[in-house]
Design a protein around this motif. Structure first.
Motif, short mmCIF file in Angstrom:
data_model
loop_
_atom_site.label_atom_id
_atom_site.label_comp_id
_atom_site.label_asym_id
_atom_site.label_seq_id
_atom_site.Cartn_x
_atom_site.Cartn_y
_atom_site.Cartn_z
N LEU A 121 0.83 -1.20 0.00
CA LEU A 121 0.00 0.00 0.00
C LEU A 121 0.86 1.25 0.00
CD1 LEU A 121 -2.94 1.02 0.22
CD2 LEU A 121 -2.72 0.85 2.71
N ARG A 122 1.92 1.25 0.82
CA ARG A 122 2.79 2.42 0.89
C ARG A 122 3.44 2.69 -0.47
NH1 ARG A 122 3.15 7.12 2.97
NH2 ARG A 122 3.15 7.41 0.72
N SER A 123 3.64 1.64 -1.27
CA SER A 123 4.25 1.79 -2.59
C SER A 123 3.35 2.52 -3.57
CB SER A 123 4.61 0.41 -3.16
OG SER A 123 5.52 -0.27 -2.35
N ILE A 124 2.04 2.43 -3.39
CA ILE A 124 1.10 2.94 -4.39
C ILE A 124 0.43 4.25 -3.97
CG2 ILE A 124 -0.99 1.75 -3.58
CD1 ILE A 124 0.21 1.88 -7.24
N GLY A 128 3.67 11.91 -0.25
CA GLY A 128 3.28 12.79 0.86
C GLY A 128 2.17 12.24 1.72
N SER A 129 1.61 11.10 1.34
CA SER A 129 0.55 10.48 2.14
C SER A 129 1.14 9.89 3.43
CB SER A 129 -0.13 9.36 1.35
OG SER A 129 -0.75 9.88 0.18
N LEU A 130 0.28 9.72 4.41
CA LEU A 130 0.66 9.12 5.69
C LEU A 130 -0.13 7.85 5.90
CD1 LEU A 130 2.05 9.07 8.46
CD2 LEU A 130 0.26 10.63 9.29
N PRO A 154 9.64 6.73 5.50
CA PRO A 154 9.42 7.47 6.74
C PRO A 154 7.98 7.89 7.01
CG PRO A 154 10.43 8.89 5.10
CD PRO A 154 10.41 7.51 4.50
N ASP A 155 7.10 7.84 5.99
CA ASP A 155 5.73 8.31 6.18
C ASP A 155 4.80 7.18 6.63
OD1 ASP A 155 6.29 10.98 5.56
OD2 ASP A 155 6.04 10.63 3.42
N VAL A 156 5.18 6.52 7.73
CA VAL A 156 4.38 5.43 8.29
C VAL A 156 4.40 5.54 9.81
CG1 VAL A 156 4.01 2.93 8.42
CG2 VAL A 156 5.04 3.91 6.36
#
Length: 468
Positions: A121-124, A128-130, A154-156
């Motif tokens: 999910l973080r890949s897609i 700038g999303s968290l 880092p945005d997790v």
């Protein structure tokens, strides 16, 4: 041995032809697949077939000794069965159509361990999303944290909470992924324990738990927001009946996805709502069910993630540690350590850290010990690391495996004292502290390779030749 009750019910549900395909598929060896980390590599894999519903997914011709591949521990790829990668295609299509905002957004994976769907999910997600990656069970949450840290984005924020706890935060998510606990029928081929634990009573228990989880998180999904619901099971009670219940009771519309016929994905077996089933023997992967729903109501989105730093941070420490990271971060204290939070979502962090059990966020910088800060492995594995801030020591395969076993590492003669970043094929693995006669290995004890087996050859994947 497949349980008799399962076989009888599933044959009625699927019909003789599809059930025979499933039965044959379950008797075959499970395919092996991996998903590359696009934030750490732009390479592909030579001689490996692409997974068509995930641009970073590959099927491998055989199963290498993953444990002894340092690039796995460096976070360059994740071992994930291909069906589960479909979450990237579902979210990609929703973003492409504007159903999910094409701008920085808030997303949550609420039953996330061990981390396959979260890292996918973080890949897609839009830049700038968290992403909030949550796991209620403490031991499984530790595994989730490890995999998120190795992925390096880092945005997790990783939390160890029940979904109902999120209501205390006041957060409204644009996207919620719920890969809910299930009876595990789709894992019969890979996990004999799933067969042993199966029962009709457990199916009913899971059905009720799944609905409870969705009810708990539903207030945190923004009106007009998107829910991706999935299980790794075949029965309709946990699949079609559950998503229809969500639509009818909580208020949502189904989202249809464009699925090419050659992917061999099966539609709904009960009702007419658009659902997506992966049947072993028909689809190249394990059993998976997925549906995408859009919550009723207009999406009156206020920008949750800003570029302004509205939170409080330790500016003195931030200036001292600036050289360790690339990007705009604010340094906060967390237990006895320091944590670097991307400044644009510092206000969100300051809110949730008081209300949720946050076990990882942004970049864990290190632990204070006297005047020193012992750098954390999270820093080494982060894509925000400024590699030039530390002296580096390149390890060969045998040395890297020894390092990952938390054994002693010999640094080159003349290496400077202090903390040194150790790398394998130029990819950071972690830190050692050079004290002169030896280098202390500070790799996390709980992550170390426990096997004493010595592989006969290197286990790396067949990367395209671009420096690997």
């Amino acid at each position: 041995m497949i349980p008799k009750d399962f076989a009888e019910y599933t044959r009625r549900l699927m019909g003789d032809e599809l059930y025979s395909i499933l039965e044959n598929g379950l008797s075959q060896d499970a395919p092996v697949s991996v998903r590359l980390n696009p934030f750490k590599t732009h390479d592909g894999l030579d001689g490996c077939e692409r997974v068509p519903w995930c641009e970073w997914g590959y099927w491998l011709p055989d199963r290498p000794a993953f444990t002894f591949d340092p690039l796995l521990h460096a976070g360059l790829y994740y071992v994930q069965e291909a069906s589960s990668m479909f979450v990237t295609e579902a979210v990609r299509q929703c973003i492409e159509r504007g159903v999910i905002p094409q701008e920085p957004l808030l997303a949550a994976d609420i039953c996330a361990a061990p981390g396959g769907k979260s890292t996918a999910l973080r890949s897609i997600l839009p830049e700038g999303s968290l992403l909030f990656s949550n796991e209620p069970m403490k031991q499984r949450a530790s595994v989730l944290k490890e995999n998120i840290v190795k992925f390096g984005h880092p945005d997790v924020i990783v939390t160890n909470n029940f979904p109902r706890d999120y209501k205390k935060t006041g957060l409204l998510f644009d996207l919620v992924v719920a890969d809910v606990p299930c009876s595990g029928e789709g894992m019969f081929r890979k996990d004999a324990g799933a067969i042993d634990e199966w029962s009709a009573q457990n199916v009913e228990k899971c059905r009720l738990l799944q609905r409870s989880i969705i009810e708990d998180i539903w207030p945190c999904l923004r009106p007009g927001g998107t829910l991706v619901y999935s299980t790794c099971t075949f029965n309709a009670h946990e699949d079609e009946e559950s998503v229809q219940w969500i639509a009818d009771t909580l208020g949502a519309d189904f989202m249809a996805l464009d699925v090419p016929e050659q992917w061999n994905i099966t539609g709904a077996l009960v009702g007419t709502a658009p659902c997506y089933r992966f049947i072993p023997g028909r689809t190249r992967g394990e059993g998976l069910f997925m549906a995408v729903l859009r919550k009723n109501g207009a999406n009156k989105k206020e920008r949750a993630i800003t570029t302004e730093n509205k939170g409080k941070a330790n500016k003195k420490k931030a200036s001292e540690l600036d050289k360790w990271l690339i990007g705009d971060f604010s340094v906060v204290e967390a237990n006895d350590g320091l944590r670097a939070i991307p400044s644009r979502w510092l206000a969100i962090y300051n809110n949730v850290v008081k209300k949720l059990h946050v076990i990882h966020a942004g970049v864990e910088l290190g632990v204070k010990k006297g005047k020193d800060i012992i750098p954390d492995t999270s820093l080494a594995l982060s894509t925000a690391l400024n590699k030039s801030a530390f002296p580096q020591a390149e390890l060969d395969t045998a040395q890297a495996v020894n390092y990952l076993r938390k054994e002693a590492v010999t640094l080159p003669t003349g290496a400077p004292r202090g903390f040194t970043l150790v790398t394998y094929r130029q990819q950071p693995l972690g830190f050692v502290k050079n004290i002169g006669q030896r280098a202390n290995n500070i790799y996390p004890q709980e992550w170390k390779i426990k096997s004493s087996h010595i592989p006969s050859s290197a286990s790396s994947l067949p990367w395209h030749a671009t420096g690997r």
